[in-house]
Motif scaffolding. Structure first.
Motif, mmCIF file in Angstrom:
data_model
loop_
_atom_site.group_PDB
_atom_site.id
_atom_site.type_symbol
_atom_site.label_atom_id
_atom_site.label_comp_id
_atom_site.label_asym_id
_atom_site.label_seq_id
_atom_site.Cartn_x
_atom_site.Cartn_y
_atom_site.Cartn_z
ATOM 1 N N SER A 162 0.816 -1.221 0.000
ATOM 2 C CA SER A 162 0.000 0.000 0.000
ATOM 3 C C SER A 162 0.845 1.265 0.000
ATOM 4 O O SER A 162 0.334 2.348 0.240
ATOM 5 N N GLY A 163 2.141 1.143 -0.257
ATOM 6 C CA GLY A 163 3.002 2.312 -0.261
ATOM 7 C C GLY A 163 3.332 2.767 1.154
ATOM 8 O O GLY A 163 3.075 2.055 2.132
ATOM 9 N N PHE A 164 3.915 3.975 1.249
ATOM 10 C CA PHE A 164 4.337 4.508 2.546
ATOM 11 C C PHE A 164 4.199 6.020 2.518
ATOM 12 O O PHE A 164 4.775 6.685 1.666
ATOM 13 N N TRP A 165 3.413 6.568 3.450
ATOM 14 C CA TRP A 165 3.206 8.015 3.569
ATOM 15 C C TRP A 165 4.267 8.607 4.489
ATOM 16 O O TRP A 165 4.390 8.217 5.642
ATOM 17 N N HIS A 166 5.005 9.584 3.985
ATOM 18 C CA HIS A 166 6.089 10.222 4.741
ATOM 19 C C HIS A 166 5.677 11.529 5.395
ATOM 20 O O HIS A 166 6.289 11.930 6.382
ATOM 21 N N TRP A 167 4.680 12.219 4.829
ATOM 22 C CA TRP A 167 4.305 13.511 5.402
ATOM 23 C C TRP A 167 2.969 13.940 4.824
ATOM 24 O O TRP A 167 2.694 13.728 3.633
ATOM 25 N N THR A 168 2.144 14.558 5.656
ATOM 26 C CA THR A 168 0.894 15.178 5.231
ATOM 27 C C THR A 168 0.774 16.519 5.935
ATOM 28 O O THR A 168 0.877 16.595 7.160
ATOM 29 N N LEU A 169 0.560 17.572 5.155
ATOM 30 C CA LEU A 169 0.432 18.930 5.686
ATOM 31 C C LEU A 169 -0.820 19.544 5.077
ATOM 32 O O LEU A 169 -0.954 19.591 3.853
ATOM 33 N N ILE A 170 -1.748 19.998 5.928
ATOM 34 C CA ILE A 170 -3.006 20.561 5.429
ATOM 35 C C ILE A 170 -3.111 22.041 5.781
ATOM 36 O O ILE A 170 -2.330 22.564 6.585
ATOM 37 N N ASP A 171 -4.075 22.699 5.159
ATOM 38 C CA ASP A 171 -4.436 24.092 5.452
ATOM 39 C C ASP A 171 -3.313 25.093 5.206
ATOM 40 O O ASP A 171 -3.190 26.100 5.900
ATOM 41 N N ILE A 172 -2.500 24.833 4.189
ATOM 42 C CA ILE A 172 -1.516 25.822 3.742
ATOM 43 C C ILE A 172 -2.317 26.926 3.060
ATOM 44 O O ILE A 172 -3.135 26.636 2.183
ATOM 45 N N PRO A 173 -2.141 28.189 3.429
ATOM 46 C CA PRO A 173 -2.950 29.266 2.833
ATOM 47 C C PRO A 173 -2.833 29.320 1.309
ATOM 48 O O PRO A 173 -1.747 29.125 0.751
ATOM 49 N N GLY A 174 -3.952 29.582 0.664
ATOM 50 C CA GLY A 174 -4.007 29.639 -0.794
ATOM 51 C C GLY A 174 -3.149 30.715 -1.418
ATOM 52 O O GLY A 174 -2.806 30.631 -2.594
ATOM 53 N N ARG A 175 -2.765 31.723 -0.651
ATOM 54 C CA ARG A 175 -1.913 32.807 -1.171
ATOM 55 C C ARG A 175 -0.415 32.451 -1.112
ATOM 56 O O ARG A 175 0.405 33.096 -1.727
ATOM 57 N N ASP A 176 -0.071 31.407 -0.341
ATOM 58 C CA ASP A 176 1.339 31.031 -0.183
ATOM 59 C C ASP A 176 1.875 30.407 -1.470
ATOM 60 O O ASP A 176 1.137 29.790 -2.237
ATOM 61 N N VAL A 177 3.181 30.544 -1.675
ATOM 62 C CA VAL A 177 3.831 29.994 -2.868
ATOM 63 C C VAL A 177 5.097 29.203 -2.540
ATOM 64 O O VAL A 177 5.850 28.845 -3.437
ATOM 65 N N SER A 178 5.319 28.926 -1.243
ATOM 66 C CA SER A 178 6.516 28.177 -0.883
ATOM 67 C C SER A 178 6.429 27.631 0.538
ATOM 68 O O SER A 178 5.621 28.093 1.349
ATOM 69 N N LEU A 179 7.283 26.643 0.783
ATOM 70 C CA LEU A 179 7.547 26.125 2.133
ATOM 71 C C LEU A 179 9.054 26.095 2.315
ATOM 72 O O LEU A 179 9.788 25.696 1.404
ATOM 73 N N ALA A 180 9.514 26.479 3.496
ATOM 74 C CA ALA A 180 10.939 26.513 3.784
ATOM 75 C C ALA A 180 11.508 25.117 4.010
ATOM 76 O O ALA A 180 10.789 24.216 4.459
ATOM 77 N N ARG A 181 12.772 24.959 3.713
ATOM 78 C CA ARG A 181 13.473 23.719 4.047
ATOM 79 C C ARG A 181 13.378 23.514 5.560
ATOM 80 O O ARG A 181 13.570 24.441 6.339
ATOM 81 N N GLY A 182 13.052 22.285 5.959
ATOM 82 C CA GLY A 182 12.953 21.962 7.373
ATOM 83 C C GLY A 182 11.582 22.158 7.978
ATOM 84 O O GLY A 182 11.372 21.870 9.158
ATOM 85 N N ALA A 183 10.608 22.640 7.183
ATOM 86 C CA ALA A 183 9.258 22.876 7.713
ATOM 87 C C ALA A 183 8.592 21.589 8.191
ATOM 88 O O ALA A 183 7.668 21.640 8.995
#
Length: 185
Positions: A71-92
């Protein structure tokens, strides 16, 4: 047939997801590998563009469809990132101060909510890590903190208006260390 984790999902508007830390289809950086392979379990920086104008939030998932689990392997799930955002920082993936204020993590396969670096079984060959950013038409995805990534996927399905993918590759040698096909990052 190559295992494509998205073959049954509905078609939607595509947009661009990239990283200054690795190229699509290229090796993940050493520090984005799991501690089990002597990596640092650090999530790469991500940047995106071209999301639909109606985007109110994003959901990011990191999935290894090549894991020998059936069934594969999930490493990370992140929700509710604002729709105006355009990036995530390294280490988030492990540092709350690097996340957007409204964003929240959900479970990975180990039941924690932090980013798990790539760590395919030793000698199993290269694995693909799908970084998928889904653009949603709602500002908040209503899911409980303890839900699995599969439940997040079921809940976001009715709200997806766009999707972007970025694939990183990782492999573990028979001695348990990370393998790099290109230059080491």
């Amino acid at each position: 047939m190559t295992n494509d984790p998205y073959w049954k999902l509905p078609a939607t508007t595509a947009f661009t997801l990239m990283s200054p830390d690795f190229v699509d289809g290229g090796d993940l950086p050493f520090w984005a590998h799991g501690a089990a392979t002597r990596g640092k379990d650090q999530s790469p920086a991500l940047e995106w563009s071209g999301a639909p104008e109606a985007t109110e939030s994003f959901v990011l998932t990191v999935f290894d469809p090549d894991a020998p689990s059936g069934s594969g392997f999930w490493h990370w799930t992140l929700i509710d990132i604002p729709g105006r955002d355009v990036s995530l920082a390294r280490g988030a993936g492990t540092n709350d101060s690097l996340l957007p204020v409204t964003a929240s993590r959900r479970r990975n396969e180990y039941g924690s909510d932090v980013f798990l670096g790539a760590a395919p079984p030793a000698g199993h060959g290269p694995h693909r890590y799908f970084y998928t950013l889904s653009a949603l038409d709602v500002p908040v995805l209503e899911v409980a903190p303890e839900v699995t990534p599969a439940i997040v996927g079921l809940r976001l399905r009715q709200h997806i208006i766009g999707r972007a993918h970025l694939i990183g590759i990782a492999e573990t040698s028979t001695d348990g260390t990370a393998v790099f096909r290109g230059g080491q990052s």
